[in-house]
Design a protein around this motif. Structure first.
Motif, PDB file in Angstrom:
ATOM      1  N   SER A  16      32.709  30.868  40.283  1.00 51.98           N
ATOM      2  CA  SER A  16      33.486  29.635  40.114  1.00 51.98           C
ATOM      3  C   SER A  16      34.979  29.887  40.252  1.00 51.98           C
ATOM      4  CB  SER A  16      33.207  29.014  38.733  1.00 51.98           C
ATOM      5  OG  SER A  16      33.985  29.621  37.715  1.00 51.98           O
ATOM      6  N   VAL A  17      35.382  31.146  40.296  1.00 47.03           N
ATOM      7  CA  VAL A  17      36.802  31.505  40.234  1.00 47.03           C
ATOM      8  C   VAL A  17      37.495  31.335  41.584  1.00 47.03           C
ATOM      9  CG1 VAL A  17      38.436  33.398  39.837  1.00 47.03           C
ATOM     10  CG2 VAL A  17      36.468  33.108  38.325  1.00 47.03           C
ATOM     11  N   CYS A  18      38.688  30.774  41.515  1.00 41.93           N
ATOM     12  CA  CYS A  18      39.567  30.645  42.681  1.00 41.93           C
ATOM     13  C   CYS A  18      40.826  31.453  42.388  1.00 41.93           C
ATOM     14  CB  CYS A  18      39.904  29.179  42.928  1.00 41.93           C
ATOM     15  SG  CYS A  18      41.133  28.900  44.205  1.00 41.93           S
ATOM     16  N   ILE A  19      41.098  32.477  43.180  1.00 40.45           N
ATOM     17  CA  ILE A  19      42.184  33.426  42.932  1.00 40.45           C
ATOM     18  C   ILE A  19      43.401  33.091  43.788  1.00 40.45           C
ATOM     19  CG2 ILE A  19      42.846  35.868  42.998  1.00 40.45           C
ATOM     20  CD1 ILE A  19      39.850  36.539  42.785  1.00 40.45           C
ATOM     21  N   ASN A  20      44.577  33.240  43.204  1.00 38.64           N
ATOM     22  CA  ASN A  20      45.830  33.036  43.925  1.00 38.64           C
ATOM     23  C   ASN A  20      46.168  34.294  44.723  1.00 38.64           C
ATOM     24  OD1 ASN A  20      48.427  32.519  44.848  1.00 38.64           O
ATOM     25  ND2 ASN A  20      49.103  31.600  42.924  1.00 38.64           N
ATOM     26  N   ARG A  21      45.748  34.324  45.969  1.00 37.52           N
ATOM     27  CA  ARG A  21      45.985  35.496  46.823  1.00 37.52           C
ATOM     28  C   ARG A  21      47.440  35.595  47.257  1.00 37.52           C
ATOM     29  NH1 ARG A  21      43.947  39.894  47.976  1.00 37.52           N
ATOM     30  NH2 ARG A  21      43.813  39.696  50.220  1.00 37.52           N
ATOM     31  N   LYS A  22      48.126  34.474  47.312  1.00 35.32           N
ATOM     32  CA  LYS A  22      49.531  34.511  47.715  1.00 35.32           C
ATOM     33  C   LYS A  22      50.353  35.298  46.704  1.00 35.32           C
ATOM     34  CE  LYS A  22      53.375  31.565  49.170  1.00 35.32           C
ATOM     35  NZ  LYS A  22      53.834  30.160  49.396  1.00 35.32           N
ATOM     36  N   ARG A  23      50.064  35.103  45.428  1.00 36.15           N
ATOM     37  CA  ARG A  23      50.794  35.830  44.378  1.00 36.15           C
ATOM     38  C   ARG A  23      50.339  37.272  44.268  1.00 36.15           C
ATOM     39  NH1 ARG A  23      51.379  34.270  38.486  1.00 36.15           N
ATOM     40  NH2 ARG A  23      52.488  36.242  38.669  1.00 36.15           N
ATOM     41  N   PHE A  24      49.055  37.517  44.550  1.00 36.21           N
ATOM     42  CA  PHE A  24      48.505  38.866  44.365  1.00 36.21           C
ATOM     43  C   PHE A  24      47.833  39.342  45.653  1.00 36.21           C
ATOM     44  CE2 PHE A  24      48.424  36.619  40.281  1.00 36.21           C
ATOM     45  CZ  PHE A  24      49.228  37.467  39.522  1.00 36.21           C
ATOM     46  N   PRO A  25      48.614  39.570  46.698  1.00 42.49           N
ATOM     47  CA  PRO A  25      48.036  39.967  47.994  1.00 42.49           C
ATOM     48  C   PRO A  25      47.357  41.334  47.959  1.00 42.49           C
ATOM     49  CG  PRO A  25      50.423  40.167  48.036  1.00 42.49           C
ATOM     50  CD  PRO A  25      50.084  39.453  46.761  1.00 42.49           C
ATOM     51  N   ASP A  26      47.731  42.159  46.995  1.00 37.11           N
ATOM     52  CA  ASP A  26      47.135  43.501  46.892  1.00 37.11           C
ATOM     53  C   ASP A  26      46.014  43.567  45.863  1.00 37.11           C
ATOM     54  OD1 ASP A  26      48.952  44.514  48.797  1.00 37.11           O
ATOM     55  OD2 ASP A  26      50.476  44.811  47.242  1.00 37.11           O
ATOM     56  N   PHE A  27      45.632  42.424  45.317  1.00 37.90           N
ATOM     57  CA  PHE A  27      44.555  42.409  44.324  1.00 37.90           C
ATOM     58  C   PHE A  27      43.255  42.937  44.932  1.00 37.90           C
ATOM     59  CE2 PHE A  27      40.732  40.175  42.913  1.00 37.90           C
ATOM     60  CZ  PHE A  27      40.679  40.599  41.591  1.00 37.90           C
ATOM     61  N   ARG A  28      42.590  43.797  44.171  1.00 36.28           N
ATOM     62  CA  ARG A  28      41.287  44.321  44.570  1.00 36.28           C
ATOM     63  C   ARG A  28      40.382  44.399  43.347  1.00 36.28           C
ATOM     64  NH1 ARG A  28      43.470  43.452  48.584  1.00 36.28           N
ATOM     65  NH2 ARG A  28      43.660  44.674  50.487  1.00 36.28           N
ATOM     66  N   PHE A  29      39.097  44.230  43.568  1.00 43.05           N
ATOM     67  CA  PHE A  29      38.122  44.472  42.517  1.00 43.05           C
ATOM     68  C   PHE A  29      37.907  45.970  42.391  1.00 43.05           C
ATOM     69  CE2 PHE A  29      37.073  40.119  43.730  1.00 43.05           C
ATOM     70  CZ  PHE A  29      36.886  39.517  42.496  1.00 43.05           C
ATOM     71  N   GLY A  30      37.701  46.439  41.158  1.00 42.41           N
ATOM     72  CA  GLY A  30      37.363  47.838  40.958  1.00 42.41           C
ATOM     73  C   GLY A  30      35.983  48.121  41.525  1.00 42.41           C
ATOM     74  N   GLU A  31      35.826  49.257  42.158  1.00 44.52           N
ATOM     75  CA  GLU A  31      34.555  49.567  42.811  1.00 44.52           C
ATOM     76  C   GLU A  31      33.683  50.523  42.013  1.00 44.52           C
ATOM     77  OE1 GLU A  31      35.320  50.785  46.828  1.00 44.52           O
ATOM     78  OE2 GLU A  31      36.432  48.955  47.317  1.00 44.52           O
ATOM     79  N   GLU A  32      34.159  50.914  40.820  1.00 47.69           N
ATOM     80  CA  GLU A  32      33.401  51.880  40.026  1.00 47.69           C
ATOM     81  C   GLU A  32      32.345  51.207  39.146  1.00 47.69           C
ATOM     82  OE1 GLU A  32      36.953  50.460  37.868  1.00 47.69           O
ATOM     83  OE2 GLU A  32      36.632  51.370  39.843  1.00 47.69           O
ATOM     84  N   MET A  33      32.520  49.913  38.857  1.00 46.09           N
ATOM     85  CA  MET A  33      31.555  49.209  38.019  1.00 46.09           C
ATOM     86  C   MET A  33      30.507  48.513  38.886  1.00 46.09           C
ATOM     87  SD  MET A  33      33.585  47.443  34.841  1.00 46.09           S
ATOM     88  CE  MET A  33      34.160  48.436  33.464  1.00 46.09           C
ATOM     89  N   GLY A  34      29.306  48.390  38.351  1.00 48.20           N
ATOM     90  CA  GLY A  34      28.253  47.707  39.080  1.00 48.20           C
ATOM     91  C   GLY A  34      28.023  46.292  38.601  1.00 48.20           C
ATOM     92  N   SER A  35      28.501  45.989  37.393  1.00 46.18           N
ATOM     93  CA  SER A  35      28.250  44.683  36.806  1.00 46.18           C
ATOM     94  C   SER A  35      29.525  43.962  36.401  1.00 46.18           C
ATOM     95  CB  SER A  35      27.347  44.841  35.572  1.00 46.18           C
ATOM     96  OG  SER A  35      27.244  43.632  34.869  1.00 46.18           O
ATOM     97  N   ASN A  36      30.361  44.637  35.626  1.00 49.07           N
ATOM     98  CA  ASN A  36      31.515  43.967  35.033  1.00 49.07           C
ATOM     99  C   ASN A  36      32.803  44.129  35.824  1.00 49.07           C
ATOM    100  OD1 ASN A  36      30.440  42.558  32.883  1.00 49.07           O
ATOM    101  ND2 ASN A  36      30.448  44.342  31.544  1.00 49.07           N
ATOM    102  N   LEU A  37      32.701  44.309  37.128  1.00 48.92           N
ATOM    103  CA  LEU A  37      33.917  44.386  37.933  1.00 48.92           C
ATOM    104  C   LEU A  37      34.698  43.089  37.870  1.00 48.92           C
ATOM    105  CD1 LEU A  37      32.881  44.225  41.703  1.00 48.92           C
ATOM    106  CD2 LEU A  37      31.272  43.939  39.835  1.00 48.92           C
ATOM    107  N   ASP A  38      34.025  41.956  37.628  1.00 49.64           N
ATOM    108  CA  ASP A  38      34.757  40.689  37.492  1.00 49.64           C
ATOM    109  C   ASP A  38      35.505  40.633  36.162  1.00 49.64           C
ATOM    110  OD1 ASP A  38      32.221  40.603  36.272  1.00 49.64           O
ATOM    111  OD2 ASP A  38      32.077  38.423  36.460  1.00 49.64           O
ATOM    112  N   TRP A  39      34.840  40.988  35.058  1.00 47.95           N
ATOM    113  CA  TRP A  39      35.493  41.016  33.747  1.00 47.95           C
ATOM    114  C   TRP A  39      36.685  41.971  33.777  1.00 47.95           C
ATOM    115  CZ3 TRP A  39      32.204  42.165  28.702  1.00 47.95           C
ATOM    116  CH2 TRP A  39      32.960  41.833  27.573  1.00 47.95           C
ATOM    117  N   ASP A  40      36.504  43.116  34.401  1.00 41.10           N
ATOM    118  CA  ASP A  40      37.600  44.069  34.562  1.00 41.10           C
ATOM    119  C   ASP A  40      38.760  43.437  35.335  1.00 41.10           C
ATOM    120  OD1 ASP A  40      38.916  46.807  35.003  1.00 41.10           O
ATOM    121  OD2 ASP A  40      38.415  46.222  37.055  1.00 41.10           O
TER     122      ASP A  40
END
Length: 265
Positions: free
Chosen positions: A167-191
Motif C-alpha cells: 500500500s506504500v507510496c514512496i517519495n523517490r524525488k526526495r530519496f533517489p538513493d533509497f534502497r531496501f536492505g537485501e539481507e532480510m527475507g521478511s522484514n525488509l519493509d519494516w527495516d
C-alpha cells in the motif's frame, strides 16, 4: 502543491495466477498512473500480460531475492512517487485518486500508506485479529497533526510492522538513493520504514482500505510464517526499539496476532 507524478512498479515472480488481476486493477484506477512489470524470472505468461496491457517488462540478470528484486524495480522508476505493487494483490479503484488527494494535504511527504483488506479463497476480508491490531497501531499517526512527528511514527513502528508494504507510496524525488536492505527475507519493509522514519518530513496514513492483500499457500508471507524466519526477524526489529525483556513480551503478542496470516487447514 506541485503536480503528483506517480507510477506503479509491479514486482512479478515466476508464473502467478493472480498477476493479471493485479495489472487489471491498476489499469482500472479512477485516476490513472503508468505502471510496468519488473522480474528476475521472466516467462511466456508474463511476457504475454505485458503485451496485453501495453506496459514495459524489465528483466533483471541478477539472482532472485526479495530485496534485490524490489531494488531492481526501483531502478526503473521515472516518476517522483512510486508504489511497489505485489503481483498477487489488488488495488481498489480509489487508490490512486486518494494518493493525489492526500498529496495536496501533506507537507513534505516521505511516504503515504493506506489501510487494507485481505483476499482469502476468493473472499474479501476486512476484519481479522491482525488487521485490528494494525489499525490500533496506525491510529497513533492517523491525525494530521502527527504526520510530521518523528516521535509518533517511531512509537508506532516500535509496536510492530503495521504498515502494509504494497500500500506504500514512496517519495523517490526526495530519496533517489533509497534502497531496501537485501539481507532480510521478511522484514525488509519494516527495516526500510524504520530508516525513513528518522528523516524530516511526513508519514501520511490514509485510513481507508484501498488495496487487498492476498493470503494464499504460495505467498512469501505464508511461507516465512511457516518456517519461522518471520518471527526471528520480528524479534530483531523489536530489539531496535526495546530492551530484550520488553521485546520478548511484544513478540508473544505480535506472534499471536500474526497467526491470522496463516492459511486455515
Amino acid at each position: 502543491m506541485s503536480e503528483f507524478s506517480h507510477s506503479y512498479a509491479v514486482c512479478a515472480y515466476k508464473e502467478s495466477p493472480y498477476l493479471k488481476e493485479c495489472l487489471a486493477s491498476l489499469a482500472a484506477q479512477k485516476e490513472a498512473s503508468p505502471f510496468f512489470i519488473a522480474t528476475s524470472t521472466p516467462n511466456v505468461s508474463m511476457e504475454g500480460l505485458a503485451k496485453e496491457f501495453g506496459v514495459p517488462l524489465y528483466v533483471s540478470d541478477k539472482e532472485s531475492g526479495i530485496g534485490r528484486d524490489w531494488n531492481f524495480a526501483l531502478s526503473h522508476v521515472e516518476t517522483d512517487f512510486v508504489t511497489i505493487a505485489h503481483q498477487d494483490d489488488v488495488y481498489l479503484p480509489e487508490y490512486g485518486k486518494m494518493l493525489r488527494e492526500y498529496h495536496r494535504r501533506a507537507k513534505d511527504p516521505i511516504l503515504f500508506f493506506t489501510d487494507y483488506g485481505e483476499l482469502r479463497d476468493g473472499e474479501t476480508v476486512y476484519e481479522t485479529n491482525l488487521l485490528r491490531v494494525k489499525r490500533k497501531i496506525n491510529s497513533l499517526i492517523r491525525p494530521k497533526a502527527f504526520w510530521h512527528s518523528k516521535f509518533m511514527r517511531n512509537r508506532a513502528l516500535s509496536l510492530g510492522n503495521a504498515i502494509c508494504c504494497p500500500s506504500v507510496c514512496i517519495n523517490r524525488k526526495r530519496f533517489p538513493d533509497f534502497r531496501f536492505g537485501e539481507e532480510m527475507g521478511s522484514n525488509l519493509d519494516w527495516d526500510a520504514w524504520s530508516r525513513l522514519a528518522k528523516e524530516k518530513g511526513s508519514f501520511v496514513y490514509i485510513p481507508q482500505p484501498l488495496m487487498l492483500h492476498r493470503i494464499h499457500e504460495g505467498s512469501e508471507t505464508t511461507n516465512q510464517l511457516e518456517d519461522g524466519k518471520r518471527f526471528a526477524e520480528d524479534f530483531e526489529m523489536f530489539r531496535r526499539y526495546w530492551p530484550k525483556p520488553i521485546a520478548k513480551v511484544l513478540m508473544r503478542k505480535y506472534a499471536s496476532s500474526a497467526d491470522s496470516n496463516k492459511i486455515s487447514e
